[in-house]
Each structure stands twice: as structure tokens, then as C-alpha cells.
Design a protein around this motif. Structure first.
Motif, PDB file in Angstrom:
ATOM      1  N   VAL A 165      39.857  44.455  24.706  1.00 58.38           N
ATOM      2  CA  VAL A 165      38.356  44.529  24.429  1.00 58.38           C
ATOM      3  C   VAL A 165      37.988  45.327  25.689  1.00 58.38           C
ATOM      4  O   VAL A 165      37.888  44.884  26.965  1.00 58.38           O
ATOM      5  N   ARG A 166      37.199  46.515  25.492  1.00 58.01           N
ATOM      6  CA  ARG A 166      36.457  47.235  26.450  1.00 58.01           C
ATOM      7  C   ARG A 166      34.979  46.745  26.326  1.00 58.01           C
ATOM      8  O   ARG A 166      34.451  47.127  25.536  1.00 58.01           O
ATOM      9  N   THR A 167      34.488  46.728  27.547  1.00 54.48           N
ATOM     10  CA  THR A 167      33.025  46.391  27.551  1.00 54.48           C
ATOM     11  C   THR A 167      32.702  47.034  28.736  1.00 54.48           C
ATOM     12  O   THR A 167      33.073  47.918  29.308  1.00 54.48           O
ATOM     13  N   SER A 168      31.245  46.699  28.812  1.00 51.75           N
ATOM     14  CA  SER A 168      30.393  47.557  29.835  1.00 51.75           C
ATOM     15  C   SER A 168      29.825  46.296  30.772  1.00 51.75           C
ATOM     16  O   SER A 168      30.230  45.249  31.095  1.00 51.75           O
ATOM     17  N   LEU A 169      28.621  46.818  31.464  1.00 49.75           N
ATOM     18  CA  LEU A 169      28.013  45.898  32.636  1.00 49.75           C
ATOM     19  C   LEU A 169      27.669  44.456  31.808  1.00 49.75           C
ATOM     20  O   LEU A 169      26.909  44.472  30.755  1.00 49.75           O
ATOM     21  N   ILE A 170      28.081  43.569  32.282  1.00 54.58           N
ATOM     22  CA  ILE A 170      27.603  42.146  31.590  1.00 54.58           C
ATOM     23  C   ILE A 170      26.487  41.538  32.345  1.00 54.58           C
ATOM     24  O   ILE A 170      26.428  41.459  33.622  1.00 54.58           O
ATOM     25  N   LEU A 171      25.694  41.042  31.582  1.00 49.86           N
ATOM     26  CA  LEU A 171      24.277  40.451  32.268  1.00 49.86           C
ATOM     27  C   LEU A 171      24.103  38.970  31.421  1.00 49.86           C
ATOM     28  O   LEU A 171      24.658  38.758  30.461  1.00 49.86           O
ATOM     29  N   GLY A 172      23.323  38.318  32.167  1.00 49.12           N
ATOM     30  CA  GLY A 172      23.063  36.951  31.659  1.00 49.12           C
ATOM     31  C   GLY A 172      21.541  36.640  31.479  1.00 49.12           C
ATOM     32  O   GLY A 172      20.747  37.525  31.419  1.00 49.12           O
ATOM     33  N   ASP A 173      21.377  35.475  31.990  1.00 50.83           N
ATOM     34  CA  ASP A 173      19.795  35.219  32.036  1.00 50.83           C
ATOM     35  C   ASP A 173      19.587  34.730  33.551  1.00 50.83           C
ATOM     36  O   ASP A 173      18.609  34.138  34.045  1.00 50.83           O
ATOM     37  N   GLY A 174      19.981  35.812  34.426  1.00 51.56           N
ATOM     38  CA  GLY A 174      19.554  35.884  35.797  1.00 51.56           C
ATOM     39  C   GLY A 174      20.806  35.926  36.886  1.00 51.56           C
ATOM     40  O   GLY A 174      20.596  35.982  37.979  1.00 51.56           O
ATOM     41  N   ASN A 175      21.949  35.581  36.419  1.00 50.11           N
ATOM     42  CA  ASN A 175      23.343  35.250  37.370  1.00 50.11           C
ATOM     43  C   ASN A 175      24.089  36.484  37.283  1.00 50.11           C
ATOM     44  O   ASN A 175      25.012  36.365  37.920  1.00 50.11           O
ATOM     45  N   GLY A 176      24.023  37.655  36.717  1.00 49.22           N
ATOM     46  CA  GLY A 176      24.806  38.775  36.822  1.00 49.22           C
ATOM     47  C   GLY A 176      24.820  39.525  38.113  1.00 49.22           C
ATOM     48  O   GLY A 176      23.465  39.303  38.767  1.00 49.22           O
ATOM     49  N   ALA A 177      25.686  40.297  38.367  1.00 50.80           N
ATOM     50  CA  ALA A 177      25.618  40.887  39.679  1.00 50.80           C
ATOM     51  C   ALA A 177      24.313  41.919  39.787  1.00 50.80           C
ATOM     52  O   ALA A 177      23.975  42.229  40.739  1.00 50.80           O
ATOM     53  N   HIS A 178      24.225  42.821  38.601  1.00 52.35           N
ATOM     54  CA  HIS A 178      23.083  43.785  38.439  1.00 52.35           C
ATOM     55  C   HIS A 178      21.968  43.043  38.601  1.00 52.35           C
ATOM     56  O   HIS A 178      21.084  43.666  39.173  1.00 52.35           O
ATOM     57  N   GLU A 179      21.924  41.968  38.146  1.00 47.18           N
ATOM     58  CA  GLU A 179      20.597  41.143  38.257  1.00 47.18           C
ATOM     59  C   GLU A 179      20.371  40.502  39.857  1.00 47.18           C
ATOM     60  O   GLU A 179      19.092  40.930  40.239  1.00 47.18           O
ATOM     61  N   HIS A 180      21.412  40.267  40.474  1.00 50.55           N
ATOM     62  CA  HIS A 180      21.152  39.771  41.847  1.00 50.55           C
ATOM     63  C   HIS A 180      21.041  41.131  42.718  1.00 50.55           C
ATOM     64  O   HIS A 180      20.008  41.009  43.692  1.00 50.55           O
ATOM     65  N   LEU A 181      21.743  42.283  42.419  1.00 56.33           N
ATOM     66  CA  LEU A 181      21.133  43.367  43.006  1.00 56.33           C
ATOM     67  C   LEU A 181      19.787  44.008  43.113  1.00 56.33           C
ATOM     68  O   LEU A 181      19.272  44.323  44.055  1.00 56.33           O
ATOM     69  N   THR A 182      19.377  43.926  41.997  1.00 54.87           N
ATOM     70  CA  THR A 182      17.989  44.224  41.607  1.00 54.87           C
ATOM     71  C   THR A 182      16.665  43.309  42.478  1.00 54.87           C
ATOM     72  O   THR A 182      16.242  43.800  43.007  1.00 54.87           O
ATOM     73  N   HIS A 183      17.327  42.060  42.380  1.00 55.59           N
ATOM     74  CA  HIS A 183      16.475  41.186  43.142  1.00 55.59           C
ATOM     75  C   HIS A 183      16.594  41.469  44.676  1.00 55.59           C
ATOM     76  O   HIS A 183      15.631  41.507  45.534  1.00 55.59           O
ATOM     77  N   ASP A 184      17.653  41.700  45.137  1.00 56.70           N
ATOM     78  CA  ASP A 184      17.872  41.943  46.532  1.00 56.70           C
ATOM     79  C   ASP A 184      17.477  43.398  46.982  1.00 56.70           C
ATOM     80  O   ASP A 184      16.931  43.449  48.251  1.00 56.70           O
ATOM     81  N   LEU A 185      17.466  44.230  46.243  1.00 54.61           N
ATOM     82  CA  LEU A 185      16.595  45.698  46.402  1.00 54.61           C
ATOM     83  C   LEU A 185      15.171  45.634  46.361  1.00 54.61           C
ATOM     84  O   LEU A 185      14.518  45.850  47.447  1.00 54.61           O
TER      85      LEU A 185
END
Length: 178
Positions: A53-73
Motif C-alpha cells: 500500500v502506497r500512501t501519502s501524508l496521513i492526517l487525523g483530527d489534530g494529532n498528525g505530524a503536519h497538524e502539530h507542525l502547523t500549530h508550532d509554526l
């Protein structure tokens, strides 16, 4: 027991200029992608009946790495920026988990792309996170990447045809919290 191996869109360079299909050969340009491509080769050699299974950026309801990075930025806790030229098709963790379970219980063998329906840049994705979470989106710094895969959208036609699981796009699953 059935083997379902999770790989990544990072196995591609982004030079194709189109969505990547399951038949596209990996051409990674950095170590993470090379490691994922090597793992795919090993899994397929060891178990030809495995689902890769090839997948991409994985997001959730606030706990994903990209979500944390956005909050930190936005909060100024980290330096950096979100790239406007890295295009992905993010997938919600619940959709990915359901698809993996479905594949694990099924008999599909080979490579399958499991990603979301919307192509967005990492910067656009950060904007969606900010809007959903009530953050000031104007505080998200943007930049262009250097030496990283650019446009590595995965074609999900096969997954859409084979799976009962609906793969939502980022614009749908990143709606504002009630």
C-alpha cells in the motif's frame, strides 16, 4: 495470516508531471524514499501475495505530524515553513486504517495506491489545518522546497474501484470543528 505492507509516495521523485500509478517504477531522490522502495522490493520478493500500500501524508483530527507542525509554526515555537511546491494527496488516518483492514481481509495482491482525493500543497494543507483549528492562517510561513520530491500525487483509481472504503479528500475531512 496476510501481509499488508505500508509504503509511501516518497518513493517517487516528482518528476513525472502527472499522478503516479501502481505500475510506475520508484525513482526516489532522498534516503527515506529509497528505504521505502527497497522495502517494497523485499516484501514482494518474500511474499508475492502481499498487498503493498502506497500512501501519502496521513492526517487525523489534530494529532498528525503536519497538524502539530502547523500549530508550532503559527505559535512561533519552531522555525521553518510549509512548502508551496510539494503536492500530495493527504489521507485521513481513519480512511487509511479502514482500507488497510479491508485489504488485510481480502485477497488483493500487488501494489495499490491509497491516498485522499484532493491534491494540495503542504502549505495549502497547513491553511486547511489552521482554518479547521481556529488558528491565524496568515501566520503560516511559506517557502519552496529544495531537493525534495515536488509533485508526487498518487492515482487512486484502482483503490476507488476495488475498495468499499471511501477515500475522502483533505477539503472534506479538514472541515472546521463543530
Amino acid at each position: 495470516m496476510r501481509l499488508v505492507h505500508v509504503s509511501s509516495d516518497a518513493i517517487f521523485s516528482g518528476r513525472a508531471g502527472r499522478e503516479y500509478t501502481e505500475s510506475d517504477e520508484p525513482d526516489p531522490i532522498y534516503p527515506y524514499g529509497a528505504a521505502k522502495a527497497a522495502a517494497e522490493t523485499a516484501v514482494r520478493a518474500i511474499d508475492p501475495l502481499a498487498a503493498v500500500v502506497r500512501t501519502s501524508l496521513i492526517l487525523g483530527d489534530g494529532n498528525g505530524a503536519h497538524e502539530h507542525l502547523t500549530h508550532d509554526l503559527v505559535a512561533g515555537r519552531v522555525d521553518g515553513a510549509l512548502f508551496v511546491d510539494e503536492i500530495r494527496k493527504p489521507v485521513h488516518v481513519d480512511d487509511l486504517a479502514a482500507a488497510l483492514l479491508e485489504l488485510g481481509l481480502g485477497n488483493f495482491a500487488g501494489v495499490i495506491n491509497v491516498a485522499g482525493g484532493d491534491a494540495v500543497s503542504r502549505y495549502e494543507l497547513g491553511m486547511l489545518v489552521a482554518r479547521r483549528d481556529g488558528l491565524d492562517a496568515d501566520r503560516i510561513p511559506s517557502a519552496t522546497s529544495s531537493g525534495r520530491p515536488g509533485d508526487i500525487r498518487l492515482d487512486v483509481t484502482l483503490a476507488t474501484r476495488l475498495l468499499r472504503t471511501r477515500l475522502r479528500g483533505a477539503h472534506e475531512f479538514m472541515q472546521a470543528k463543530p
